[in-house]
Design a protein around this motif. Structure first.
Motif, PDB file in Angstrom:
ATOM      1  N   TYR A   4       0.835  -1.109  -0.101  1.00 58.67           N
ATOM      2  CA  TYR A   4       0.099  -0.084   0.227  1.00 58.67           C
ATOM      3  C   TYR A   4       0.778   1.295   0.068  1.00 58.67           C
ATOM      4  O   TYR A   4       1.804   1.540   0.559  1.00 58.67           O
ATOM      5  N   LEU A   5       0.841   2.099  -1.066  1.00 59.80           N
ATOM      6  CA  LEU A   5       1.588   3.233  -1.290  1.00 59.80           C
ATOM      7  C   LEU A   5       0.793   4.529  -0.891  1.00 59.80           C
ATOM      8  O   LEU A   5      -0.023   5.098  -1.560  1.00 59.80           O
ATOM      9  N   LEU A   6       1.184   5.165   0.019  1.00 59.46           N
ATOM     10  CA  LEU A   6       0.684   6.357   0.349  1.00 59.46           C
ATOM     11  C   LEU A   6       1.090   7.551  -0.691  1.00 59.46           C
ATOM     12  O   LEU A   6       2.322   7.650  -0.789  1.00 59.46           O
ATOM     13  N   MET A   7       0.018   8.027  -1.457  1.00 61.11           N
ATOM     14  CA  MET A   7       0.377   8.944  -2.346  1.00 61.11           C
ATOM     15  C   MET A   7      -0.565  10.221  -2.450  1.00 61.11           C
ATOM     16  O   MET A   7      -1.693  10.127  -2.216  1.00 61.11           O
ATOM     17  N   ARG A   8       0.146  11.468  -2.614  1.00 64.18           N
ATOM     18  CA  ARG A   8      -0.679  12.500  -2.982  1.00 64.18           C
ATOM     19  C   ARG A   8      -1.151  12.576  -4.260  1.00 64.18           C
ATOM     20  O   ARG A   8      -0.605  12.155  -5.084  1.00 64.18           O
ATOM     21  N   VAL A  14      -0.789  -1.010  -4.571  1.00 63.05           N
ATOM     22  CA  VAL A  14      -2.070  -0.398  -4.349  1.00 63.05           C
ATOM     23  C   VAL A  14      -1.959   1.015  -3.534  1.00 63.05           C
ATOM     24  O   VAL A  14      -1.397   1.236  -2.856  1.00 63.05           O
ATOM     25  N   PRO A  15      -2.495   2.156  -4.714  1.00 67.91           N
ATOM     26  CA  PRO A  15      -2.208   3.359  -4.323  1.00 67.91           C
ATOM     27  C   PRO A  15      -3.330   3.916  -3.436  1.00 67.91           C
ATOM     28  O   PRO A  15      -4.362   3.561  -3.310  1.00 67.91           O
ATOM     29  N   ILE A  16      -2.806   4.633  -2.331  1.00 67.76           N
ATOM     30  CA  ILE A  16      -3.782   5.027  -1.336  1.00 67.76           C
ATOM     31  C   ILE A  16      -3.553   6.628  -1.294  1.00 67.76           C
ATOM     32  O   ILE A  16      -2.523   7.032  -0.961  1.00 67.76           O
ATOM     33  N   GLU A  45      -0.812  16.303   6.280  1.00 67.20           N
ATOM     34  CA  GLU A  45      -2.333  16.584   6.512  1.00 67.20           C
ATOM     35  C   GLU A  45      -2.629  15.794   7.801  1.00 67.20           C
ATOM     36  O   GLU A  45      -2.100  14.779   8.054  1.00 67.20           O
ATOM     37  N   GLU A  46      -3.617  16.483   8.591  1.00 61.09           N
ATOM     38  CA  GLU A  46      -3.928  15.613   9.793  1.00 61.09           C
ATOM     39  C   GLU A  46      -4.596  14.509   9.365  1.00 61.09           C
ATOM     40  O   GLU A  46      -5.388  14.211   8.416  1.00 61.09           O
ATOM     41  N   ASN A  47      -4.424  13.401  10.088  1.00 63.15           N
ATOM     42  CA  ASN A  47      -4.822  12.208  10.024  1.00 63.15           C
ATOM     43  C   ASN A  47      -4.198  11.425   8.738  1.00 63.15           C
ATOM     44  O   ASN A  47      -4.762  10.748   7.980  1.00 63.15           O
ATOM     45  N   LEU A  48      -3.216  11.956   8.031  1.00 63.54           N
ATOM     46  CA  LEU A  48      -2.461  11.868   6.716  1.00 63.54           C
ATOM     47  C   LEU A  48      -3.378  11.925   5.402  1.00 63.54           C
ATOM     48  O   LEU A  48      -3.051  11.466   4.584  1.00 63.54           O
ATOM     49  N   GLY A  49      -4.558  12.706   5.919  1.00 66.69           N
ATOM     50  CA  GLY A  49      -5.403  13.012   4.697  1.00 66.69           C
ATOM     51  C   GLY A  49      -5.968  11.900   4.188  1.00 66.69           C
ATOM     52  O   GLY A  49      -6.656  11.703   2.999  1.00 66.69           O
ATOM     53  N   LEU A  50      -6.306  10.876   5.112  1.00 64.22           N
ATOM     54  CA  LEU A  50      -6.804   9.415   4.770  1.00 64.22           C
ATOM     55  C   LEU A  50      -8.289   9.477   4.603  1.00 64.22           C
ATOM     56  O   LEU A  50      -8.896  10.189   5.600  1.00 64.22           O
ATOM     57  N   GLN A  51      -8.955   8.736   3.839  1.00 64.77           N
ATOM     58  CA  GLN A  51     -10.343   8.522   3.894  1.00 64.77           C
ATOM     59  C   GLN A  51     -10.582   7.380   4.818  1.00 64.77           C
ATOM     60  O   GLN A  51      -9.735   6.599   5.154  1.00 64.77           O
ATOM     61  N   GLU A  52     -11.633   7.263   5.250  1.00 58.19           N
ATOM     62  CA  GLU A  52     -12.083   6.194   6.374  1.00 58.19           C
ATOM     63  C   GLU A  52     -11.777   4.797   5.935  1.00 58.19           C
ATOM     64  O   GLU A  52     -11.134   4.087   6.696  1.00 58.19           O
ATOM     65  N   ASP A  53     -12.452   4.499   4.654  1.00 58.68           N
ATOM     66  CA  ASP A  53     -12.127   3.246   3.922  1.00 58.68           C
ATOM     67  C   ASP A  53     -10.789   2.704   3.791  1.00 58.68           C
ATOM     68  O   ASP A  53     -10.486   1.491   4.043  1.00 58.68           O
ATOM     69  N   ASP A  54     -10.142   3.853   3.532  1.00 59.08           N
ATOM     70  CA  ASP A  54      -8.528   3.449   3.406  1.00 59.08           C
ATOM     71  C   ASP A  54      -7.803   3.233   4.582  1.00 59.08           C
ATOM     72  O   ASP A  54      -6.979   2.288   4.675  1.00 59.08           O
ATOM     73  N   GLN A  55      -8.318   4.162   5.549  1.00 58.46           N
ATOM     74  CA  GLN A  55      -7.595   3.949   6.912  1.00 58.46           C
ATOM     75  C   GLN A  55      -7.999   2.491   7.348  1.00 58.46           C
ATOM     76  O   GLN A  55      -7.205   1.789   8.090  1.00 58.46           O
ATOM     77  N   ASN A 114       6.501  20.199   9.976  1.00 60.70           N
ATOM     78  CA  ASN A 114       5.263  19.611   9.523  1.00 60.70           C
ATOM     79  C   ASN A 114       5.383  18.593   8.782  1.00 60.70           C
ATOM     80  O   ASN A 114       4.771  17.588   9.098  1.00 60.70           O
ATOM     81  N   VAL A 115       6.205  18.348   7.781  1.00 57.08           N
ATOM     82  CA  VAL A 115       6.507  17.097   6.918  1.00 57.08           C
ATOM     83  C   VAL A 115       7.395  16.150   7.923  1.00 57.08           C
ATOM     84  O   VAL A 115       7.050  14.948   7.932  1.00 57.08           O
ATOM     85  N   ASN A 116       8.627  16.538   8.240  1.00 58.85           N
ATOM     86  CA  ASN A 116       9.557  15.844   8.797  1.00 58.85           C
ATOM     87  C   ASN A 116       9.061  15.278  10.153  1.00 58.85           C
ATOM     88  O   ASN A 116       9.491  14.092  10.644  1.00 58.85           O
ATOM     89  N   PHE A 117       8.867  16.323  10.857  1.00 61.43           N
ATOM     90  CA  PHE A 117       8.575  15.958  12.337  1.00 61.43           C
ATOM     91  C   PHE A 117       6.875  15.546  12.403  1.00 61.43           C
ATOM     92  O   PHE A 117       6.891  14.262  12.845  1.00 61.43           O
ATOM     93  N   GLU A 118       6.070  16.415  12.335  1.00 64.58           N
ATOM     94  CA  GLU A 118       4.531  15.845  12.558  1.00 64.58           C
ATOM     95  C   GLU A 118       4.154  14.952  11.616  1.00 64.58           C
ATOM     96  O   GLU A 118       3.235  14.103  11.902  1.00 64.58           O
ATOM     97  N   GLY A 119       4.771  14.808  10.332  1.00 60.44           N
ATOM     98  CA  GLY A 119       4.347  13.612   9.535  1.00 60.44           C
ATOM     99  C   GLY A 119       4.990  12.365  10.032  1.00 60.44           C
ATOM    100  O   GLY A 119       4.225  11.452   9.926  1.00 60.44           O
ATOM    101  N   THR A 120       6.093  12.294  10.581  1.00 61.56           N
ATOM    102  CA  THR A 120       6.430  11.124  11.291  1.00 61.56           C
ATOM    103  C   THR A 120       5.668  10.797  12.421  1.00 61.56           C
ATOM    104  O   THR A 120       5.143   9.624  12.643  1.00 61.56           O
TER     105      THR A 120
END
Length: 444
Positions: A44-48, A83-85, A91-101, A129-135
């Motif tokens: 599963y590949l987290l992609m913007r 599989v792209p996600i 973004e907060e909650n990694l910008g994920l949709q509920e189904d993907d999460q 935001n990206v390197n610290f909060e993202g982690t």
């Protein structure tokens, strides 16, 4: 606790979540996992999503790159395991949709977090935001995954570049998270305040990676966790094809400019050690370490580097690159060479005489003949890159990799052959031509 005969067996039937999979290391990692761990379930590949490009279309474009050729020839159907996600670590909650999460929480067994902004001059707020909060966001999601066996954080050896000898341990953070946010709230991205906050670290990239390392160390809980610190990641040594590289980051841009004759001076000493590690060695080690890590709840830190086992002098490295350029007639400007100096005054004189002045004269000639004059503009880009990397050419580190070497030594002979990642085995005189040819083939 799970035991297995070889590394590929560990991945059989398991699914992996990867962030940063569209980056240089990420692509090599995905290809190698698919190729050498054929029984893995899904990646599963987290992609913007980007403007005019969905994650699905971006994935298909990625598969068109030369790195995936051997998979297409031998087992093209395995590409369907990726599989792209849609998501974004910024973004907060990694910008994920509920189904993907829910899919991630139910299906994933291994998380490899490699996404980051690698711009050295990134404003502090963005880097945080990206390197610290993202982690932080990725780790928090990982702690909710029901069957998680391994969490891998890809850091950088230079997160601790204020130390001459860098061991495989967690060092104290360069600042408290609270203090960093107090500075941001009070001063925003003020350059002087940021510089003061960074202290003896050179840029916001390594500073925020150091903070993220500490957050992972303090908050991973009972999840088997590893931090992998690559040094300067360079073109592939062997796989999936010799010399493959797709970006100008790290040592690549400045090395190319010197070998082509555009840049003739470096700040530092020719006897300094440059720590290079081929991208396939980092990818292989990540796969191996993630498989082995699930046997221990103790946090492990691995420096994926060469200076502790197989040191390369920076002067020898650049001279070898210049030799390759001249022999293969790739240098643009005659008689490429590099001078090392510790004097900023001499650096400015050499840059003016060998770069700025000739570029200005050539631009005048172009204008007189009615052509567009862009030579000086190009030279200024090269000079700016020189100053961004000055800290790294002027310092020398011994990045210890005792635990990394021990882990490799513990592998079966079969796995050592399948996942080579022992930096002491690199013969620099053989690798440098491969790296050079890769730059010519894939970037120039």
């Amino acid at each position: 606790m799970e035991y297995f005969d070889n590394v590929a067996d560990f991945y059989a039937g398991k699914s992996i979540l990867i962030t940063g999979g569209t980056g240089f290391l990420g692509k090599v990692l995905i290809e190698k996992l698919l190729y050498s761990c054929p029984k893995l379930e899904k990646i599963y590949l987290l992609m913007r999503g980007k403007k005019n490009a969905t994650p699905e279309s971006r994935l298909q474009s990625m598969f068109e790159q030369p790195i995936f050729e051997r998979l297409k020839k031998e087992r093209i159907e395995d590409l369907e395991k990726v599989v792209p996600i849609t998501g974004d670590i910024a973004e907060e909650n990694l910008g994920l949709q509920e189904d993907d999460q829910n899919i991630i929480l139910e299906k994933v067994a291994i998380v490899i977090h490699a996404a980051a902004t690698i711009r050295f001059v990134e404003p502090l707020q963005i880097a945080m935001n990206v390197n610290f909060e993202g982690t932080k966001r990725v780790l928090n999601l990982s702690k909710k995954i029901k069957q998680l066996q391994t969490f891998v954080y890809i850091s950088t050896a230079y997160a601790n570049s204020n130390r001459q000898v860098i061991e495989e341990i967690i060092y104290p953070p360069p600042a408290s998270y609270k203090h960093v946010y107090e500075i941001i709230e009070k001063y925003g991205d003020d350059a002087e305040q940021t510089k003061k906050l960074l202290g003896d670290l050179p840029n916001t990239y390594v500073f925020t990676k150091a903070l993220a390392e500490n957050f992972v160390a303090e908050n991973h809980g009972n999840i088997p966790t590893i931090i992998i610190r690559p040094s300067v990641v360079t073109g592939s040594k062997n796989e999936p094809t010799e010399g493959w590289i797709d970006n100008w980051a790290g040592a690549t841009a400045i090395t190319t400019m010197i070998s082509l004759g555009y840049l003739r001076v470096l700040f530092g000493k020719s006897s300094n050690i440059i720590d290079l590690i081929p991208v396939d060695f980092v990818s292989n080690f990540t796969i191996v370490a993630a498989a082995k890590c699930n046997r221990s709840k103790e946090l492990r830190v691995y420096n994926c580097s060469s200076s502790g086992t197989n040191p390369l002098l920076i002067g020898n490295f650049f001279r070898s690159f210049i030799k390759e350029a001249v022999q293969k007639k790739k240098n643009v400007i005659p008689y490429p060479a590099v001078i090392f100096t510790k004097s900023h005054f001499i650096v400015k004189i050499i840059i003016f005489l060998t770069q700025i002045l000739p570029a200005f004269v050539f631009d005048c000639f172009l204008r007189l003949t009615g052509k567009e004059a862009r030579t000086l503009k190009k030279q200024m880009k090269i000079i700016n890159n020189f100053y961004v990397l000055e800290y790294f050419t002027s310092h020398s580190w011994s990045i210890q990799s005792t635990q990394t070497q021990s882990l490799f030594a513990s592998l079966t002979n079969c796995d050592r052959e399948k996942f080579p990642c022992d930096s002491s085995s690199i013969v620099w005189s053989e690798y440098i031509p491969v790296y050079f040819d890769g730059i010519i083939s894939y970037l120039l």
